[in-house]
Design an enzyme around this catalytic site. Structure first.
Site, PDB file in Angstrom:
ATOM      1  N   SER A   6      48.286  56.417  27.963  1.00  0.00           N
ATOM      2  CA  SER A   6      47.773  55.386  27.376  1.00  0.00           C
ATOM      3  C   SER A   6      46.909  55.248  26.293  1.00  0.00           C
ATOM      4  O   SER A   6      47.568  56.729  25.729  1.00  0.00           O
ATOM      5  CB  SER A   6      46.567  54.697  28.675  1.00  0.00           C
ATOM      6  OG  SER A   6      46.022  55.847  29.221  1.00  0.00           O
ATOM      7  N   GLU A   8      44.621  53.679  23.200  1.00  0.00           N
ATOM      8  CA  GLU A   8      42.789  53.247  23.032  1.00  0.00           C
ATOM      9  C   GLU A   8      43.478  52.471  21.408  1.00  0.00           C
ATOM     10  O   GLU A   8      43.474  52.547  20.840  1.00  0.00           O
ATOM     11  CB  GLU A   8      41.992  54.160  22.946  1.00  0.00           C
ATOM     12  CG  GLU A   8      41.007  53.137  23.630  1.00  0.00           C
ATOM     13  CD  GLU A   8      39.718  54.619  23.510  1.00  0.00           C
ATOM     14  OE1 GLU A   8      40.023  55.240  24.961  1.00  0.00           O
ATOM     15  OE2 GLU A   8      38.924  54.900  22.731  1.00  0.00           O
ATOM     16  N   HIS A  67      37.424  47.867  27.632  1.00  0.00           N
ATOM     17  CA  HIS A  67      36.356  49.304  27.794  1.00  0.00           C
ATOM     18  C   HIS A  67      34.570  48.316  28.552  1.00  0.00           C
ATOM     19  O   HIS A  67      35.394  47.314  27.956  1.00  0.00           O
ATOM     20  CB  HIS A  67      35.863  50.082  26.755  1.00  0.00           C
ATOM     21  CG  HIS A  67      37.032  50.969  26.740  1.00  0.00           C
ATOM     22  ND1 HIS A  67      36.896  52.136  25.767  1.00  0.00           N
ATOM     23  CD2 HIS A  67      37.856  51.117  26.698  1.00  0.00           C
ATOM     24  CE1 HIS A  67      38.326  52.483  25.677  1.00  0.00           C
ATOM     25  NE2 HIS A  67      38.366  51.954  26.535  1.00  0.00           N
ATOM     26  N   GLY A  98      28.166  53.253  27.757  1.00  0.00           N
ATOM     27  CA  GLY A  98      27.467  52.546  26.670  1.00  0.00           C
ATOM     28  C   GLY A  98      26.471  53.626  26.154  1.00  0.00           C
ATOM     29  O   GLY A  98      25.834  54.670  26.582  1.00  0.00           O
ATOM     30  N   ASP A  99      26.799  53.752  24.239  1.00  0.00           N
ATOM     31  CA  ASP A  99      25.299  54.182  24.208  1.00  0.00           C
ATOM     32  C   ASP A  99      24.567  52.943  23.247  1.00  0.00           C
ATOM     33  O   ASP A  99      24.726  51.866  23.442  1.00  0.00           O
ATOM     34  CB  ASP A  99      25.747  55.063  22.772  1.00  0.00           C
ATOM     35  CG  ASP A  99      26.388  56.325  23.071  1.00  0.00           C
ATOM     36  OD1 ASP A  99      25.267  56.955  24.022  1.00  0.00           O
ATOM     37  OD2 ASP A  99      27.583  56.885  22.938  1.00  0.00           O
ATOM     38  N   PHE A 205      31.762  62.629  13.232  1.00  0.00           N
ATOM     39  CA  PHE A 205      31.775  62.062  14.316  1.00  0.00           C
ATOM     40  C   PHE A 205      32.014  62.490  15.864  1.00  0.00           C
ATOM     41  O   PHE A 205      30.915  62.314  16.365  1.00  0.00           O
ATOM     42  CB  PHE A 205      33.390  60.705  14.831  1.00  0.00           C
ATOM     43  CG  PHE A 205      33.049  60.211  15.892  1.00  0.00           C
ATOM     44  CD1 PHE A 205      32.221  59.266  16.298  1.00  0.00           C
ATOM     45  CD2 PHE A 205      34.271  60.210  16.836  1.00  0.00           C
ATOM     46  CE1 PHE A 205      32.763  58.224  16.735  1.00  0.00           C
ATOM     47  CE2 PHE A 205      34.188  58.981  17.960  1.00  0.00           C
ATOM     48  CZ  PHE A 205      33.607  58.166  17.613  1.00  0.00           C
ATOM     49  N   HIS A 255      45.921  60.150  27.298  1.00  0.00           N
ATOM     50  CA  HIS A 255      44.856  59.363  27.046  1.00  0.00           C
ATOM     51  C   HIS A 255      45.047  59.410  25.582  1.00  0.00           C
ATOM     52  O   HIS A 255      44.717  60.157  25.190  1.00  0.00           O
ATOM     53  CB  HIS A 255      43.864  58.911  27.174  1.00  0.00           C
ATOM     54  CG  HIS A 255      43.660  56.998  27.483  1.00  0.00           C
ATOM     55  ND1 HIS A 255      43.575  55.797  27.605  1.00  0.00           N
ATOM     56  CD2 HIS A 255      42.054  56.861  26.557  1.00  0.00           C
ATOM     57  CE1 HIS A 255      42.262  55.258  26.585  1.00  0.00           C
ATOM     58  NE2 HIS A 255      42.283  56.153  26.181  1.00  0.00           N
TER      59      HIS A 255
HETATM   60  P1  FAD Z   1      27.489  57.830  32.398  1.00  0.00           P
HETATM   61  O1  FAD Z   1      28.734  58.111  32.986  1.00  0.00           O
HETATM   62  O2  FAD Z   1      26.460  56.616  32.979  1.00  0.00           O
HETATM   63  O3  FAD Z   1      26.741  59.062  32.002  1.00  0.00           O
HETATM   64  C1  FAD Z   1      25.165  59.313  30.889  1.00  0.00           C
HETATM   65  C2  FAD Z   1      24.713  60.263  30.578  1.00  0.00           C
HETATM   66  O4  FAD Z   1      23.592  60.231  31.728  1.00  0.00           O
HETATM   67  C3  FAD Z   1      25.281  61.477  31.400  1.00  0.00           C
HETATM   68  O5  FAD Z   1      24.382  62.841  30.854  1.00  0.00           O
HETATM   69  C4  FAD Z   1      25.108  61.790  32.931  1.00  0.00           C
HETATM   70  O6  FAD Z   1      25.080  63.090  32.814  1.00  0.00           O
HETATM   71  C5  FAD Z   1      23.862  61.559  32.490  1.00  0.00           C
HETATM   72  N1  FAD Z   1      23.750  60.806  33.912  1.00  0.00           N
HETATM   73  C6  FAD Z   1      24.171  59.983  34.630  1.00  0.00           C
HETATM   74  N2  FAD Z   1      24.020  59.353  35.806  1.00  0.00           N
HETATM   75  C7  FAD Z   1      22.359  60.022  35.749  1.00  0.00           C
HETATM   76  C8  FAD Z   1      21.204  59.508  36.442  1.00  0.00           C
HETATM   77  N3  FAD Z   1      21.343  58.619  37.871  1.00  0.00           N
HETATM   78  N4  FAD Z   1      20.297  60.263  36.318  1.00  0.00           N
HETATM   79  C9  FAD Z   1      20.193  61.184  35.580  1.00  0.00           C
HETATM   80  N5  FAD Z   1      21.379  61.276  34.415  1.00  0.00           N
HETATM   81  C10 FAD Z   1      22.430  60.397  34.913  1.00  0.00           C
HETATM   82  N6  FAD Z   1      31.190  54.021  23.946  1.00  0.00           N
HETATM   83  C11 FAD Z   1      31.238  52.818  23.628  1.00  0.00           C
HETATM   84  O7  FAD Z   1      29.914  52.392  23.063  1.00  0.00           O
HETATM   85  N7  FAD Z   1      32.459  52.512  23.652  1.00  0.00           N
HETATM   86  C12 FAD Z   1      33.613  52.169  24.015  1.00  0.00           C
HETATM   87  O8  FAD Z   1      34.310  51.545  24.199  1.00  0.00           O
HETATM   88  C13 FAD Z   1      33.158  53.317  25.048  1.00  0.00           C
HETATM   89  N8  FAD Z   1      34.441  53.524  25.567  1.00  0.00           N
HETATM   90  C14 FAD Z   1      34.822  55.404  25.814  1.00  0.00           C
HETATM   91  C15 FAD Z   1      35.780  55.632  26.499  1.00  0.00           C
HETATM   92  C16 FAD Z   1      36.223  56.924  26.739  1.00  0.00           C
HETATM   93  C17 FAD Z   1      37.486  57.654  27.734  1.00  0.00           C
HETATM   94  C18 FAD Z   1      35.323  57.628  26.761  1.00  0.00           C
HETATM   95  C19 FAD Z   1      34.946  59.064  27.256  1.00  0.00           C
HETATM   96  C20 FAD Z   1      33.502  57.576  25.982  1.00  0.00           C
HETATM   97  C21 FAD Z   1      33.239  56.050  25.733  1.00  0.00           C
HETATM   98  N9  FAD Z   1      32.793  55.694  25.568  1.00  0.00           N
HETATM   99  C22 FAD Z   1      32.381  54.044  24.558  1.00  0.00           C
HETATM  100  C23 FAD Z   1      30.651  56.322  24.973  1.00  0.00           C
HETATM  101  C24 FAD Z   1      30.243  56.702  26.129  1.00  0.00           C
HETATM  102  O9  FAD Z   1      29.746  54.876  26.114  1.00  0.00           O
HETATM  103  C25 FAD Z   1      28.858  57.044  25.338  1.00  0.00           C
HETATM  104  O10 FAD Z   1      29.619  58.891  26.589  1.00  0.00           O
HETATM  105  C26 FAD Z   1      28.247  57.237  26.721  1.00  0.00           C
HETATM  106  O11 FAD Z   1      27.108  57.696  26.187  1.00  0.00           O
HETATM  107  C27 FAD Z   1      27.521  57.966  28.016  1.00  0.00           C
HETATM  108  O12 FAD Z   1      28.549  56.440  28.543  1.00  0.00           O
HETATM  109  P2  FAD Z   1      29.196  57.163  30.034  1.00  0.00           P
HETATM  110  O13 FAD Z   1      29.981  56.411  31.029  1.00  0.00           O
HETATM  111  O14 FAD Z   1      30.044  58.444  30.734  1.00  0.00           O
HETATM  112  O15 FAD Z   1      27.747  57.056  31.159  1.00  0.00           O
END
Ligand code: FAD
Length: 274
Positions: A6, A8, A67, A98-99, A205, A255
């Site tokens: 895939s 991106e 996403h 997300g962040d 980055f 990917h």
């Molecule tokens: P989560 O899975 O929710 O985890 C976030 C953090 O919280 C981790 O440290 C985890 O250990 C911790 N955590 C999870 N659940 C809990 C809980 N219940 N209690 C306490 N801690 C917990 N960012 C963007 O803004 N836009 C995008 O389009 C984008 N695309 C991405 C695509 C890929 C393939 C990847 C790998 C990253 C992408 N990101 C994107 C970055 C991502 O949004 C960030 O890394 C963000 O900080 C974490 O998202 P996540 O979905 O992994 O979070």
């Protein structure tokens, strides 16, 4: 089993960027990826742009996955967005926490697991859901094992597969996969491959997203100075080698973070004879 590939993109901000992306996706589509994905800006900052590109790509007959993260959306507007994708014939979403965008300190971040649950609750099995995984561990994670456990939790909540953050250490991948297996994760995890076009930008980055650049690689890139051609060739060589090792080690596919350009993704693809 057939491997899955895939590509991106990020949503361009200008008309010129959007036009360029049209050419890029037409070229990359010739390689036959299973799907394209389009990122979503922190806090939903690219909402309309992402929706626009995704729907345009779908209308061109491409398989495309937006996403998605809660960002500033409440449940009502999130549901509207998801249903809009469903009605447009989209059947895959990359679900993320997300962040926080800078200057939006008060917004609550919703964990990816909660978004997966939300999508499943409202749309059943319509979408194939991807989540993010971190072979070098997410920067906010409490511990190595905690991050693996949260990955398992979001997969168990209904995600179908995971795509990883980019990394350049094959050891990090092996160690991570061992731990995933021990944790009982049996859904596919696709390595995210970041071709290297501009090492200085990549280094900046990488500091923020917790991806490590090996010292030997940094030293070598720095030694090229302004010699862009040698730097480009080295980048292709390193990423081709890593991709080969990952596929040989049983990765279910790759990917590619294309950064909206055809090369070097196409070059690496050709080197791999995919
Ligand atoms: P989560 O899975 O929710 O985890 C976030 C953090 O919280 C981790 O440290 C985890 O250990 C911790 N955590 C999870 N659940 C809990 C809980 N219940 N209690 C306490 N801690 C917990 N960012 C963007 O803004 N836009 C995008 O389009 C984008 N695309 C991405 C695509 C890929 C393939 C990847 C790998 C990253 C992408 N990101 C994107 C970055 C991502 O949004 C960030 O890394 C963000 O900080 C974490 O998202 P996540 O979905 O992994 O979070």
């Amino acid at each position: 089993m057939t491997k899955r590939y895939s590509f991106e993109f990020f949503p361009p901000k200008t008309d010129v960027g959007r036009e360029k992306l049209q050419t890029v996706r037409a070229e990359l589509n010739k390689l036959g990826p299973e799907f394209f994905s389009v990122t979503y800006g922190a806090g939903g900052s690219t909402r309309d742009n992402t929706v626009g590109i995704v729907k345009a790509m779908k209308a061109e007959g491409l398989s495309v996955a937006p996403h998605l993260s809660f960002g500033g959306d409440d449940e009502g507007s999130m549901l509207e967005l998801i249903n809009g994708y469903k009605d447009a014939g989209i059947d895959r979403i990359v679900a993320l926490r997300g962040d926080l965008p800078s200057g939006m300190g008060a917004t609550r971040l919703v964990y990816a697991k909660e978004l997966v649950e939300f999508i499943r609750k409202h749309t059943g099995d319509h979408f194939h859901l991807e989540v993010a995984a971190y072979p070098e561990i997410h920067p906010d994670a409490k511990s190595y094992q905690a991050d693996i456990d949260f990955l398992k939790a979001k997969l168990d909540a209904g995600a179908n597969s995971a795509i990883t953050q980019y990394f350049y250490s094959i050891d990090a991948w092996h160690y991570f996969m061992d731990h995933c297996q021990k944790a009982g994760i049996d859904k596919p995890i696709y390595p995210g491959i970041m071709p290297i076009t501009n090492f200085a930008n990549l280094a900046r980055f990488s500091r923020n997203c917790g991806a490590e650049l090996p010292r030997w690689m940094t030293q070598k890139f720095e030694s090229y100075g302004d010699d862009i051609e040698s730097s480009r060739e080295f980048g292709i060589e390193v990423v081709t080698r890593l991709s080969e090792q990952l596929l040989e080690a049983g990765a279910p596919g790759l990917h590619f973070y294309t950064m909206n350009t055809v090369d070097p993704t196409r070059q690496i693809w050709q080197n791999l004879k995919l």
